[in-house]
Design a protein around this motif. Structure first.
Motif, PDB file in Angstrom:
ATOM      1  N   ALA A 171       0.808  -1.207   0.115  1.00 53.54           N
ATOM      2  CA  ALA A 171       0.095   0.101   0.066  1.00 53.54           C
ATOM      3  C   ALA A 171       1.005   1.281  -0.134  1.00 53.54           C
ATOM      4  N   ALA A 172       1.922   1.312   0.660  1.00 53.83           N
ATOM      5  CA  ALA A 172       2.740   2.360   0.830  1.00 53.83           C
ATOM      6  C   ALA A 172       3.525   2.660  -0.512  1.00 53.83           C
ATOM      7  N   LEU A 173       3.622   1.850  -1.270  1.00 55.78           N
ATOM      8  CA  LEU A 173       4.291   1.749  -2.604  1.00 55.78           C
ATOM      9  C   LEU A 173       3.465   2.392  -3.707  1.00 55.78           C
ATOM     10  N   VAL A 174       2.099   1.965  -3.654  1.00 56.66           N
ATOM     11  CA  VAL A 174       1.115   2.684  -4.473  1.00 56.66           C
ATOM     12  C   VAL A 174       0.878   3.664  -4.211  1.00 56.66           C
ATOM     13  N   GLY A 175       0.859   4.119  -2.693  1.00 53.78           N
ATOM     14  CA  GLY A 175       0.416   5.623  -2.325  1.00 53.78           C
ATOM     15  C   GLY A 175       1.569   6.458  -2.773  1.00 53.78           C
ATOM     16  N   ALA A 176       2.760   6.048  -2.726  1.00 50.63           N
ATOM     17  CA  ALA A 176       4.037   6.789  -2.854  1.00 50.63           C
ATOM     18  C   ALA A 176       3.952   7.206  -4.648  1.00 50.63           C
ATOM     19  N   VAL A 177       3.817   6.089  -5.422  1.00 50.43           N
ATOM     20  CA  VAL A 177       3.500   6.512  -6.887  1.00 50.43           C
ATOM     21  C   VAL A 177       2.336   7.294  -7.297  1.00 50.43           C
ATOM     22  N   ALA A 178       1.411   7.234  -6.577  1.00 51.77           N
ATOM     23  CA  ALA A 178      -0.011   7.870  -6.700  1.00 51.77           C
ATOM     24  C   ALA A 178       0.525   9.280  -6.398  1.00 51.77           C
ATOM     25  N   GLU A 179       1.052   9.460  -5.324  1.00 46.12           N
ATOM     26  CA  GLU A 179       1.514  10.762  -4.860  1.00 46.12           C
ATOM     27  C   GLU A 179       2.535  11.560  -5.867  1.00 46.12           C
ATOM     28  N   TRP A 180       3.469  11.093  -6.213  1.00 47.62           N
ATOM     29  CA  TRP A 180       4.293  11.316  -7.295  1.00 47.62           C
ATOM     30  C   TRP A 180       3.667  11.782  -8.732  1.00 47.62           C
ATOM     31  N   VAL A 181       2.682  11.066  -8.965  1.00 49.26           N
ATOM     32  CA  VAL A 181       1.840  11.490 -10.113  1.00 49.26           C
ATOM     33  C   VAL A 181       0.909  12.717  -9.982  1.00 49.26           C
ATOM     34  N   THR A 182       0.214  12.794  -8.708  1.00 52.50           N
ATOM     35  CA  THR A 182      -0.578  13.754  -8.322  1.00 52.50           C
ATOM     36  C   THR A 182       0.390  15.199  -8.504  1.00 52.50           C
ATOM     37  N   GLY A 183       1.697  15.073  -8.103  1.00 50.92           N
ATOM     38  CA  GLY A 183       2.681  16.082  -8.102  1.00 50.92           C
ATOM     39  C   GLY A 183       2.616  16.964  -9.415  1.00 50.92           C
ATOM     40  N   PHE A 184       1.898  16.333 -10.414  1.00 51.59           N
ATOM     41  CA  PHE A 184       1.918  17.241 -11.718  1.00 51.59           C
ATOM     42  C   PHE A 184       1.185  17.995 -12.021  1.00 51.59           C
ATOM     43  N   GLY A 185       0.130  18.055 -11.080  1.00 48.31           N
ATOM     44  CA  GLY A 185      -1.010  19.137 -11.115  1.00 48.31           C
ATOM     45  C   GLY A 185      -2.257  18.522 -11.139  1.00 48.31           C
ATOM     46  N   SER A 186      -3.093  19.165 -11.649  1.00 49.40           N
ATOM     47  CA  SER A 186      -4.582  18.755 -11.770  1.00 49.40           C
ATOM     48  C   SER A 186      -4.786  17.420 -12.650  1.00 49.40           C
ATOM     49  N   TRP A 187      -4.239  17.563 -13.635  1.00 46.33           N
ATOM     50  CA  TRP A 187      -4.274  16.569 -14.695  1.00 46.33           C
ATOM     51  C   TRP A 187      -3.529  15.097 -13.919  1.00 46.33           C
ATOM     52  N   GLY A 188      -2.686  15.291 -13.183  1.00 44.26           N
ATOM     53  CA  GLY A 188      -2.078  14.060 -12.721  1.00 44.26           C
ATOM     54  C   GLY A 188      -3.083  13.644 -11.643  1.00 44.26           C
ATOM     55  N   THR A 189      -3.693  14.479 -10.790  1.00 46.01           N
ATOM     56  CA  THR A 189      -4.599  13.879  -9.905  1.00 46.01           C
ATOM     57  C   THR A 189      -5.690  13.265 -10.553  1.00 46.01           C
ATOM     58  N   ALA A 190      -6.075  13.842 -11.793  1.00 46.64           N
ATOM     59  CA  ALA A 190      -7.429  13.165 -12.703  1.00 46.64           C
ATOM     60  C   ALA A 190      -6.711  11.805 -13.246  1.00 46.64           C
ATOM     61  N   LEU A 191      -5.700  11.767 -13.431  1.00 48.08           N
ATOM     62  CA  LEU A 191      -5.127  10.534 -13.697  1.00 48.08           C
ATOM     63  C   LEU A 191      -5.197   9.420 -12.791  1.00 48.08           C
ATOM     64  N   VAL A 192      -4.943   9.858 -11.618  1.00 49.59           N
ATOM     65  CA  VAL A 192      -4.787   8.885 -10.757  1.00 49.59           C
ATOM     66  C   VAL A 192      -6.141   8.204 -10.129  1.00 49.59           C
ATOM     67  N   ALA A 193      -7.157   9.322 -10.520  1.00 48.44           N
ATOM     68  CA  ALA A 193      -8.511   9.107 -10.002  1.00 48.44           C
ATOM     69  C   ALA A 193      -9.075   8.066 -11.249  1.00 48.44           C
ATOM     70  N   VAL A 194      -8.830   8.312 -12.327  1.00 42.01           N
ATOM     71  CA  VAL A 194      -9.228   7.471 -13.430  1.00 42.01           C
ATOM     72  C   VAL A 194      -8.541   6.018 -13.465  1.00 42.01           C
ATOM     73  N   PHE A 195      -7.381   5.761 -12.897  1.00 46.75           N
ATOM     74  CA  PHE A 195      -6.690   4.558 -12.522  1.00 46.75           C
ATOM     75  C   PHE A 195      -7.422   3.714 -11.433  1.00 46.75           C
ATOM     76  N   LEU A 196      -7.690   4.555 -10.410  1.00 47.31           N
ATOM     77  CA  LEU A 196      -8.523   3.862  -9.367  1.00 47.31           C
ATOM     78  C   LEU A 196      -9.744   3.310  -9.863  1.00 47.31           C
ATOM     79  N   ILE A 197     -10.715   4.198 -10.486  1.00 48.47           N
ATOM     80  CA  ILE A 197     -11.960   3.870 -10.736  1.00 48.47           C
ATOM     81  C   ILE A 197     -11.874   2.818 -11.997  1.00 48.47           C
ATOM     82  N   ALA A 198     -10.943   2.662 -12.763  1.00 53.46           N
ATOM     83  CA  ALA A 198     -10.667   1.594 -13.918  1.00 53.46           C
ATOM     84  C   ALA A 198     -10.176   0.278 -13.209  1.00 53.46           C
TER      85      ALA A 198
END
Length: 411
Positions: free
Chosen positions: A317-344
């Motif tokens: 869970a820590a590894l997935v959380g760390a990768v997701a946080e790295w992606v959200t660091g790119f801004g709104s589109w990164g957060t949206a990408l993580v959200a889409v990945f979670l739903i899919a």
């Protein structure tokens, strides 16, 4: 009411989604033994558990405060960090549910939070002393304490029941199992529902909606309680099957001993703010109860897979959380990408689960396992049952019609 930004609203919704998965992932903790012994019908059991989980959510906020105030430095993280942590926790919950392994939702949440926090603010933002004393030590101690208590309680139950009237004892243990299952459900609400309260409160603090050090607002307590209750009512039937039939074959005396021991450990830990895993506590109690009956065995092949899942929960869970946080660091589109990945990913796991449906109609079905060397030896030296009250008790509570003949365990 607190002012909300879009990201904060997303975090709250995601936290409640995690709470929902926590509910159906951990239904087995309270009701697996009650269902497997036939003390309650499956749908009645999960409905009862759902109501008591909701009640338990209002009894204390000590565990919520451990997460919102103690585990990480709340001044050094953003709401996106909380979102990333929840992504790691939800995906681990769903994956372990798919394969029917009773892993810890609590450790998945804390693992995701630790990984996302380190990725965002560094190792120094995690309070190591709190992690060790209130998370890691209880993770090891809880199943051991609950297991030993259940083993001793099981032996005591059989000893006291030798001269009891079979029918009267059957009714007594049935009532005791139902009461102890209710106690576990109440304890689960006081411990696990609070973890979501804590994570939402932490998000509100990091988003500037409430002051640092605040207790969970009333609406947070209510929404977290409702989410975990709804998840509990739907029933995590795959994990209920593993906990009730996969680890050992339980009789009513053992089910009563296991649930009472686990509930005692969970309630005591909730009172002092230990964020322990209810799954670890109940699993340890079930194994202890299995070993407490003369001739009883634990299916160590299943237990070993469960132990491996326990060990992987925090780091995965820590590894997935760390990768997701790295992606959200790119801004709104990164957060949206993580959200889409979670739903899919969640949809894909759900679709995969439909290939082999486990629900209240077949939850007590089991698969035959070949007898191992140790199990065969135990069976060879165990004397045949005599006409004691214990045997009469077993006969008075028949297994559900869908159960196959009991199988020997693989050791």
């Amino acid at each position: 009411m607190e002012s909300f930004s879009l990201i904060l609203a997303i975090v709250v919704i995601t936290a409640l989604a995690f709470d929902f998965t926590n509910g159906f992932h951990d239904t087995a903790n309270a009701m697996a033994t009650t269902i497997s012994t036939g003390a309650l019908r499956p749908k009645v059991a999960v409905a009862m558990s759902a109501v008591l989980n909701l009640v338990g959510a209002f009894l204390s906020v000590e565990v919520a405060n451990t997460i919102s105030k103690g585990l990480v430095d709340e001044t050094g993280i953003r709401p996106e960090v909380i979102f990333a942590a929840l992504v790691g926790a939800i995906l681990w919950n769903l994956l372990t549910w798919l394969v029917g392994l009773p892993s810890s939702s609590s450790h998945a949440l804390m693992g995701g939070l630790i990984g996302a926090t380190i990725a965002s603010a560094g190792v120094g933002a995690v309070h190591g002393d709190v992690l060790v004393t209130k998370v890691l030590i209880p993770a090891i101690a809880a199943p051991l304490v609950a297991g030993i208590a259940a083993l001793l309680a099981t032996r005591l139950s059989y000893s006291l029941g030798k001269k009891a009237d079979g029918k009267a004892a059957a009714k007594g243990y049935r009532a005791g199992q139902i009461a102890s299952a209710g106690l576990v459900s109440l304890a689960h609400g006081t411990n696990d529902a609070q973890k979501t309260m804590g994570i939402i409160t932490l998000a509100l603090v990091t988003g500037g909606a409430i002051a640092p050090g605040s207790n969970p607002p009333t609406w947070v307590i209510l929404s977290a309680g409702l989410a975990i209750a709804l998840g509990t009512y739907l029933g995590g039937w795959r994990i209920i099957r593993t906990m009730g039939k996969g680890l050992t074959d339980l009789q009513p005396q053992q089910g009563f001993a296991a649930q009472t021991s686990a509930a005692t450990v969970i309630l005591a830990s909730s009172h002092i703010g230990f964020s322990l895993s209810t799954t670890h506590s109940v699993s340890g109690a079930v194994m202890g109860a299995g070993l407490g009956r003369k001739g009883g065995v634990v299916r160590w092949s299943t237990a070993t897979r469960m132990f491996v899942a326990w060990g992987l929960t925090l780091p995965a869970a820590a590894l997935v959380g760390a990768v997701a946080e790295w992606v959200t660091g790119f801004g709104s589109w990164g957060t949206a990408l993580v959200a889409v990945f979670l739903i899919a990913s969640s949809a894909a796991i759900w679709q995969r689960s439909r290939r082999e449906v486990v629900d209240h109609t077949n939850v007590n079905d089991t698969t035959e396992e070949p007898a191992g060397v140790v199990t065969t030896a135990i069976a060879a030296v165990t004397p045949p049952p005599t006409g004691t009250a214990t045997d009469e008790l077993t006969a008075t509570i028949p297994a559900p019609a869908s159960d196959p003949a009991p199988s020997q365990a693989t050791v």
